[in-house]
Scaffold this motif. Sequence first.
Motif, PDB file in Angstrom:
ATOM      1  N   HIS A  46       0.852  -1.194   0.000  1.00 16.50           N
ATOM      2  CA  HIS A  46       0.000   0.000   0.000  1.00 16.50           C
ATOM      3  C   HIS A  46       0.884   1.237   0.000  1.00 16.50           C
ATOM      4  O   HIS A  46       1.725   1.417   0.877  1.00 16.50           O
ATOM      5  N   LYS A  47       0.715   2.055  -1.036  1.00 18.76           N
ATOM      6  CA  LYS A  47       1.502   3.276  -1.207  1.00 18.76           C
ATOM      7  C   LYS A  47       3.007   2.964  -1.214  1.00 18.76           C
ATOM      8  O   LYS A  47       3.818   3.683  -0.634  1.00 18.76           O
ATOM      9  N   GLY A  48       3.329   1.878  -1.878  1.00 17.11           N
ATOM     10  CA  GLY A  48       4.733   1.528  -2.047  1.00 17.11           C
ATOM     11  C   GLY A  48       5.369   0.808  -0.876  1.00 17.11           C
ATOM     12  O   GLY A  48       6.556   0.482  -0.927  1.00 17.11           O
ATOM     13  N   LYS A  49       4.602   0.529   0.185  1.00 16.41           N
ATOM     14  CA  LYS A  49       5.158  -0.136   1.361  1.00 16.41           C
ATOM     15  C   LYS A  49       4.326  -1.376   1.709  1.00 16.41           C
ATOM     16  O   LYS A  49       3.113  -1.383   1.528  1.00 16.41           O
ATOM     17  N   VAL A  50       5.009  -2.390   2.211  1.00 17.74           N
ATOM     18  CA  VAL A  50       4.323  -3.607   2.640  1.00 17.74           C
ATOM     19  C   VAL A  50       3.536  -3.304   3.905  1.00 17.74           C
ATOM     20  O   VAL A  50       4.037  -2.665   4.830  1.00 17.74           O
ATOM     21  N   THR A  51       2.292  -3.750   3.944  1.00 14.62           N
ATOM     22  CA  THR A  51       1.436  -3.506   5.105  1.00 14.62           C
ATOM     23  C   THR A  51       1.856  -4.377   6.292  1.00 14.62           C
ATOM     24  O   THR A  51       2.638  -5.302   6.145  1.00 14.62           O
ATOM     25  N   MET A  52       1.297  -4.069   7.467  1.00 19.21           N
ATOM     26  CA  MET A  52       1.618  -4.838   8.670  1.00 19.21           C
ATOM     27  C   MET A  52       1.225  -6.300   8.495  1.00 19.21           C
ATOM     28  O   MET A  52       1.972  -7.204   8.863  1.00 19.21           O
ATOM     29  N   TRP A  53       0.036  -6.546   7.892  1.00 20.16           N
ATOM     30  CA  TRP A  53      -0.405  -7.921   7.685  1.00 20.16           C
ATOM     31  C   TRP A  53       0.508  -8.655   6.702  1.00 20.16           C
ATOM     32  O   TRP A  53       0.714  -9.865   6.807  1.00 20.16           O
ATOM     33  N   GLY A  54       1.080  -7.904   5.771  1.00 22.24           N
ATOM     34  CA  GLY A  54       2.032  -8.509   4.847  1.00 22.24           C
ATOM     35  C   GLY A  54       3.259  -9.027   5.578  1.00 22.24           C
ATOM     36  O   GLY A  54       3.736 -10.137   5.306  1.00 22.24           O
ATOM     37  N   TYR A  55       3.770  -8.239   6.518  1.00 22.07           N
ATOM     38  CA  TYR A  55       4.925  -8.664   7.304  1.00 22.07           C
ATOM     39  C   TYR A  55       4.578  -9.862   8.187  1.00 22.07           C
ATOM     40  O   TYR A  55       5.384 -10.787   8.347  1.00 22.07           O
ATOM     41  N   ILE A  56       3.387  -9.840   8.778  1.00 20.87           N
ATOM     42  CA  ILE A  56       2.970 -10.947   9.653  1.00 20.87           C
ATOM     43  C   ILE A  56       2.894 -12.249   8.859  1.00 20.87           C
ATOM     44  O   ILE A  56       3.422 -13.286   9.280  1.00 20.87           O
ATOM     45  N   TRP A  57       2.222 -12.205   7.689  1.00 24.39           N
ATOM     46  CA  TRP A  57       2.116 -13.399   6.854  1.00 24.39           C
ATOM     47  C   TRP A  57       3.503 -13.878   6.418  1.00 24.39           C
ATOM     48  O   TRP A  57       3.781 -15.082   6.386  1.00 24.39           O
ATOM     49  N   TYR A  58       4.370 -12.927   6.074  1.00 20.58           N
ATOM     50  CA  TYR A  58       5.709 -13.276   5.596  1.00 20.58           C
ATOM     51  C   TYR A  58       6.523 -13.957   6.701  1.00 20.58           C
ATOM     52  O   TYR A  58       7.156 -15.006   6.470  1.00 20.58           O
ATOM     53  N   ILE A  59       6.513 -13.397   7.908  1.00 24.42           N
ATOM     54  CA  ILE A  59       7.297 -13.952   9.019  1.00 24.42           C
ATOM     55  C   ILE A  59       6.780 -15.339   9.397  1.00 24.42           C
ATOM     56  O   ILE A  59       7.560 -16.270   9.627  1.00 24.42           O
ATOM     57  N   LEU A  60       5.456 -15.507   9.464  1.00 29.88           N
ATOM     58  CA  LEU A  60       4.880 -16.809   9.780  1.00 29.88           C
ATOM     59  C   LEU A  60       5.304 -17.862   8.756  1.00 29.88           C
ATOM     60  O   LEU A  60       5.669 -18.986   9.122  1.00 29.88           O
ATOM     61  N   PHE A  61       5.263 -17.485   7.489  1.00 29.58           N
ATOM     62  CA  PHE A  61       5.644 -18.439   6.447  1.00 29.58           C
ATOM     63  C   PHE A  61       7.103 -18.842   6.583  1.00 29.58           C
ATOM     64  O   PHE A  61       7.444 -20.020   6.406  1.00 29.58           O
ATOM     65  N   GLN A  62       7.974 -17.880   6.895  1.00 28.06           N
ATOM     66  CA  GLN A  62       9.397 -18.197   7.031  1.00 28.06           C
ATOM     67  C   GLN A  62       9.643 -19.160   8.183  1.00 28.06           C
ATOM     68  O   GLN A  62      10.502 -20.048   8.093  1.00 28.06           O
ATOM     69  N   ILE A  63       8.884 -19.008   9.275  1.00 27.51           N
ATOM     70  CA  ILE A  63       9.017 -19.920  10.413  1.00 27.51           C
ATOM     71  C   ILE A  63       8.576 -21.322  10.014  1.00 27.51           C
ATOM     72  O   ILE A  63       9.281 -22.309  10.267  1.00 27.51           O
TER      73      ILE A  63
END
Length: 261
Positions: free
Chosen positions: A35-52
Amino acid sequence: MEYYFRIAVAASTYGFLLLGEYCLTFELIPRWFLHKGKVTMWGYIWYILFQIFFLFAIISHLKASFMEPGYTPKFPVPQGIPIEKIRYCEKCDQWKPDRTHHCRTCKKCIHRMDHHCPWINNCVGFKNQKFFSCFLIYVFLCCFEVISIMLYAILVYFTLQNQKFENSFMSLFISIFTGVIASVFLIFTLVMFYDQMDAILNNQTEVEKLADMVGVNKTSIENLKASLGESVIDWFNPFVDSPDPDYSEVLYSYKKKAKKE
């Protein structure tokens, strides 16, 4: 040729996992959580969970593949066992405990052998069944997350497209295609995980089920602790090994289950 084929099948597992890693990191998150060129908070949450989940799946697969599944050591026959009940493996030239089965592929006797799995190029036995189960549940969670993002992408495309996002139909197609692949693996891992939990909870491997035999009748919690560890926290922790096997375990006819010891 057969040996290299088994290696290729096991190695392909990492190919599928890396494909999921690529799709989520470079396709799903940037396309639907920006959103507006930046990853949203939910994007980071989904990304971190997937990496774990991804990391734990890799570690679990490596341990299930390369650690010995429960090779039966060559020790003397314990005293007190009637001679007519002693099982002997001519191929391994050793006494074979009740719950030990000789694997033709591994060419060794394995305690509580469930089956020889091509996805890890190893037997699933007492010592690595926990890690094989961990691998299945973490791949399931990776797939579940990808499918969740696919459903979110469909919702966004058809309801919020003009408000926040400017993704094309091609972005939606890529998300759906990735989600469909994840759905296939989710079903596959769920079925296999169910089989492993059924074997652990009932104290009966697939080999024993085919022979109409079963281990001592215990509670589900006792069976879980015996196979996965005493602490619930350790049950799906790929960094903690399984308990040591009890080679004195006995088998009973399925129709005459032993009473709880």
